[in-house]
Design an enzyme around this catalytic site. Structure first.
Site, PDB file in Angstrom:
ATOM      1  N   ASN A 474     144.946  25.561  42.004  1.00 54.70           N
ATOM      2  CA  ASN A 474     145.472  25.262  40.677  1.00 54.70           C
ATOM      3  C   ASN A 474     146.147  26.512  40.116  1.00 54.70           C
ATOM      4  O   ASN A 474     146.154  27.571  40.758  1.00 54.70           O
ATOM      5  CB  ASN A 474     144.330  24.782  39.779  1.00 54.70           C
ATOM      6  CG  ASN A 474     143.420  25.919  39.389  1.00 54.70           C
ATOM      7  OD1 ASN A 474     142.947  26.671  40.243  1.00 54.70           O
ATOM      8  ND2 ASN A 474     143.154  26.072  38.099  1.00 54.70           N
ATOM      9  N   PRO A 475     146.725  26.458  38.902  1.00 50.53           N
ATOM     10  CA  PRO A 475     147.510  27.600  38.391  1.00 50.53           C
ATOM     11  C   PRO A 475     146.755  28.912  38.269  1.00 50.53           C
ATOM     12  O   PRO A 475     147.363  29.979  38.374  1.00 50.53           O
ATOM     13  CB  PRO A 475     147.986  27.111  37.021  1.00 50.53           C
ATOM     14  CG  PRO A 475     148.065  25.643  37.172  1.00 50.53           C
ATOM     15  CD  PRO A 475     146.901  25.271  38.046  1.00 50.53           C
ATOM     16  N   CYS A 476     145.470  28.879  38.005  1.00 48.83           N
ATOM     17  CA  CYS A 476     144.729  30.137  37.836  1.00 48.83           C
ATOM     18  C   CYS A 476     143.846  30.468  39.034  1.00 48.83           C
ATOM     19  O   CYS A 476     143.064  31.416  38.994  1.00 48.83           O
ATOM     20  CB  CYS A 476     143.891  30.085  36.559  1.00 48.83           C
ATOM     21  SG  CYS A 476     144.886  29.902  35.071  1.00 48.83           S
ATOM     22  N   GLU A 478     141.186  29.254  40.330  1.00 44.81           N
ATOM     23  CA  GLU A 478     139.738  29.065  40.406  1.00 44.81           C
ATOM     24  C   GLU A 478     139.380  27.832  41.234  1.00 44.81           C
ATOM     25  O   GLU A 478     138.291  27.768  41.817  1.00 44.81           O
ATOM     26  CB  GLU A 478     139.110  28.964  39.005  1.00 44.81           C
ATOM     27  CG  GLU A 478     139.434  27.712  38.212  1.00 44.81           C
ATOM     28  CD  GLU A 478     140.657  27.892  37.325  1.00 44.81           C
ATOM     29  OE1 GLU A 478     140.771  27.176  36.330  1.00 44.81           O
ATOM     30  OE2 GLU A 478     141.498  28.757  37.649  1.00 44.81           O
ATOM     31  N   THR A 676     139.172  30.617  31.104  1.00 34.09           N
ATOM     32  CA  THR A 676     138.724  30.164  29.769  1.00 34.09           C
ATOM     33  C   THR A 676     139.500  30.817  28.631  1.00 34.09           C
ATOM     34  O   THR A 676     138.916  31.283  27.670  1.00 34.09           O
ATOM     35  CB  THR A 676     137.214  30.407  29.554  1.00 34.09           C
ATOM     36  OG1 THR A 676     136.932  31.807  29.562  1.00 34.09           O
ATOM     37  CG2 THR A 676     136.391  29.728  30.608  1.00 34.09           C
TER      38      THR A 676
END
Length: 836
Positions: A474-476, A478, A676
């Site tokens: 995914n984009p980050c 994780e 987050t």
């Protein structure tokens, strides 16, 4: 499932003892101008203004909420849990402009989220009884209100709108799996099945216009961005520049398509509000276009630099030419002739030396001939949301290079590295692996991209390798799993599990929260819709979840532990082991009740191997103990981890393995550690995800305008833990974050301002702006003190008032040194270094 109450009591409100208060919410630009204001926002009194603003500006439904609703009767659903729909009869009796509104009270949002989860869970057998369902609903409301945990942003945007208000709209091309028969169906409405997933990994095939191909991916991405989600894809299947096409032509190459996707993503605000589209682009290290890809964003950054610098130079030089054209010391007939006007000749020479194009130079002279006395030439800034960045490509994605252990070995040994054709696998080019590694490092040093994904290690921990490799994230980064799957996230706020008086970590509460949020994320898979048939099918088949935590950096600060320490890592390892272990244990419990994820039987041995490796890491076993891992993990240090946490981690992983061997698992993956960003602010976390705090005072700029000043509120606790006296703590904190007032300030005082004509009303406006100001000039901007006041009382010229970044304090006679001293006193130095 049986649900224990730890935070609430039967027949009491989940908000027992919580005072709610009404506030307003304003979002302002850096110069003090108002972006938007919401007059009525009801939140718990202990929430910060930043958390209030996030809820009001981002997560409140802004319109379409019916003022009157009624229950929709549904057989087998308790009355308190039934859906609400607009009460048309009641609405017809109201004035037209009063029939619909936006959300105003945080409790409305908590209710629609927790109620929607409970509703879907009840309908599909997740609770043993009505009492368990009610306990779950109230425990979730309690945790949301107390900022103990939060789901990812798409839940706040989408979940419960249909359940709580009957809000819906036309279908947007989504698909869902009917939980009664497992069939994939096309969604008939926009919100009956919400889109609660934030993290998507999408496949792309080397095909231009067919389903699953290049242009189809941009449509699927747009569908995700619209509802607040993010997506990542590995683009390594696309042909490189110059590779043959079936029609006899040559491919335009990977980069040409990446630029199209980048521009498409840049046109969309995620969730339709104030988040930028979240997108990850991944390319394997053996792709023929890898070198162009690696340098892509660094080169674009250089273009921004050139645009900014060039625009400033052009503006200055062209206006110097215009001024020279009106030099009154030269006869009017000769002013436009550089042979006779030496000032004009010098200005033209300076402009040419700075590479200002001749057509611009002589155009300015023609303007002067027509009577103009100044030239307007737009200048650019390096702000991330500026026109300069909008002009260049590559600004709407995180970029990563996927490397294998073979590539890293080649770097280590300075060996050759082959780039291979996408169509036939032939070697297209051979380079030194170390040379490519240096290019990656240099580009990342220049612009922070690309990142690195370690393909071999990721796939060594893959729970479902029999269904394919993990190619992307995914984009980050994780969430890493199979292509065309999705993950919905939630994070626990670690600081909410620390006893304020004793400083003891409340492990039982933490485990309880992890269990309930695992259930929540599992229910979210059940109720969700997805942007394509494939993603709906695979997300149902694997049911991946993403439970994590935030505020680790803050917890370590409060414990008085350095972030970069063996003790800090031991705490981190133990807390992560408990969270992941409890999530897998709960998943096994769910599997015992509802059955394992559909593809579990195809991957049983592989998944249990991964679970056993997790358990070994929790027990701190050595490198030789792990099964089929090329790179062993850094296990928990059994001597440094707190004994109670360590013992709990052991017990939980023993149970997670034992129950999994008996029942299987409901979910192929259960935990991630997400950044987050936005939900961290909503929970008033001082540090995000797993990261340390990069600054004690931070500023978050929103897509669409506006910014927040965020101050780390746990510095006093950390200093207290380290033994500082209260008076010393106050001095240190004031040094870092500022006093937030002119009272007691050096150089500029309320008295001195009144002597210059400042009224009590204007001074009050300045004082109100100071606590959130990142720079003293922000509070003294024309937007804050009023343009009429600047013009009529201070006597400032219109060009000064309208110049961005103009310093009113300088204009009224204060020196640079005085302003800097005032800024340090009022707004703070943003660091504890050098503090008294």
């Amino acid at each position: 499932m049986q649900v224990e109450r730890r935070f609430t009591a039967e027949k009491s409100s989940p908000y027992e003892g919580v005072a709610f208060e009404t506030r307003s919410s304003e979002i302002k630009n850096i110069d003090g101008s108002l972006v938007r204001k919401i007059e009525k926002v009801v939140v718990p009194s202990f929430w910060s203004q930043v958390a209030t603003d996030i809820m009001a500006q981002k997560y409140f439904r802004k319109a379409g909420v019916p003022t009157a609703v009624k229950r929709k009767q549904e057989k087998g659903v308790p009355a308190w849990l039934q859906r609400r729909i607009p009460d048309e009869d009641a609405l017809d009796q109201m004035p037209e402009d009063k029939r619909f509104r936006g959300e105003e009270d945080a409790r409305e949002v908590f209710h629609r989220l927790a109620g929607c989860w409970t509703y879907w869970g009840w309908k599909h057998g997740y609770f043993n009884s009505d009492e368990d369902a009610k306990a779950y609903y109230e425990e979730m409301c309690y945790m949301l209100a107390h900022q103990m945990a939060a789901p990812n942003s798409p839940q706040w945007f989408n979940t419960g709108l249909n359940w709580a208000y009957g809000i819906d709209g036309p279908a947007q091309g989504h698909f869902y799996v009917d939980p009664d028969n497992g069939e994939v169906r096309k969604s008939e409405t926009a919100y009956e099945h919400p889109q609660p997933h934030a993290c998507f990994i999408q496949s792309i095939s080397d095909d231009l216009v067919n389903e699953g191909g290049i242009m189809d991916l941009w449509v699927r991405e747009a569908r995700l961005f619209k509802y607040g989600s993010g997506t990542g894809s590995n683009f390594s299947s696309l042909r490189a520049e110059g590779e043959a096409l079936s029609g006899g032509g040559r491919s335009s190459g990977l980069m040409s398509f990446l630029k199209i996707g980048d521009r498409a993503a840049g046109a969309i605000k995620s969730g339709g509000t104030t988040r930028r589209a979240a997108k990850m682009v991944i390319v394997n290290a053996d792709h023929p276009d890898i070198e162009k890809y690696v340098s892509w964003k660094a080169r674009e950054e250089q273009k921004v630099c050139a645009l900014v610098t060039g625009s400033i130079i052009c503006e200055r030089r062209l206006n110097e030419i215009m001024t020279a054209c009106h030099d009154t010391s030269v006869e009017s007939a000769d002013r436009l002739d550089p042979k006779k006007n030496t000032l004009l000749a010098a200005a033209i020479k300076d402009a040419r030396r700075d590479a200002v194009p001749d057509n611009y130079i002589f155009r300015v002279i023609q303007f002067a001939r027509q009577g103009y006395d100044q030239i307007s030439f737009e200048t650019y800034t390096t702000d991330w949301d500026s026109e300069a960045y909008n002009t260049v490509s590559g600004q709407n994605s995180n970029n990563s290079v996927r490397v294998t252990d073979e590539f890293m070995d080649a770097v280590h040994n300075d060996a050759p590295w082959h780039l291979t054709s996408r169509t036939n696998g032939n070697i297209v080019k051979t380079i030194r692996a170390r040379e490519l590694w240096d290019q990656i490092a240099d580009a990342a040093w220049q612009c922070a991209d690309p990142g690195i994904q370690f393909d071999t290690t990721v796939n060594d921990w893959h729970t479902c390798p029999n269904d394919g490799r993990i190619n992307g994230s995914n984009p980050c980064s994780e969430y890493m799993f199979l292509d065309d799957t999705a993950c919905n996230l939630a994070s626990l706020n670690l600081m909410k599990f620390v006893n304020e008086d004793s400083g003891k970590f409340l492990t039982d509460n933490y485990v309880h929260a992890a269990r309930l949020w695992t259930i929540t994320l599992e229910i979210s898979v059940l109720m969700a819709q997805f942007p394509s048939w494939n993603i709906a099918r695979l997300s149902y088949d694997f049911r991946t979840l993403g439970l994590g935590y935030a505020n680790l950096g803050t917890l370590l600060m409060v414990l008085g532990l350095p972030y970069d320490s063996d003790e800090g890592r031991a705490w981190c390892g133990a807390l992560t082991a408990i969270l992941t272990g409890e999530a897998y244990r709960t998943s096994a419990e769910l599997s015992g009740e509802l059955g394992p994820f559909p593809r579990y039987d195809n991957n049983t041995d592989a998944m249990l191997r991964v679970i056993r490796n997790h358990r070994r890491a929790a027990y701190g076993e050595g490198p030789e103990a792990y099964e089929d891992l090329r790179t062993p993990p850094v296990a928990i240090n059994q001597d440094l981890a707190p004994a109670d946490l360590l013992e709990r981690a052991h017990t939980i992983w023993d149970s997670a393995l034992k129950m999994g061997e008996k029942h299987g698992y409901r979910n192929a993956q259960v935990s991630v550690i997400a950044p987050t960003g936005t939900i961290g602010l909503l929970m008033d976390c001082d540090t995000t995800g797993i990261e340390p705090d990069f600054s004690l005072v931070k500023f978050k700029t929103l897509a669409g305008g506006g910014s927040f000043k965020i101050i780390n509120k746990t510095v006093p606790l950390a200093l207290q833990r380290l033994g500082y006296a209260d008076s010393e703590i106050k001095e240190i904190c004031n040094y870092a974050q500022g006093h937030g007032t002119l009272k007691g300030a050096p150089c500029v005082t309320i008295t001195s301002l009144k002597e210059k004509g400042f009224t009590d009303e204007v001074i009050q406006r300045i004082e109100e702006a100071l606590p959130s100001a990142f720079d003293i000039n922000y509070a003294f901007s024309p937007w804050q003190i009023g343009e009429d006041f600047c013009r009529e009382v201070l006597g400032l010229a219109p060009e000064v008032i309208n110049t961005p970044g103009a310093s009113i304090l300088r204009e009224i006679g204060h020196s640079r040194e005085e302003i800097e001293a005032l800024n340090d006193y009022v707004c703070g130095t943003m660091t504890v270094e050098g503090a008294p």
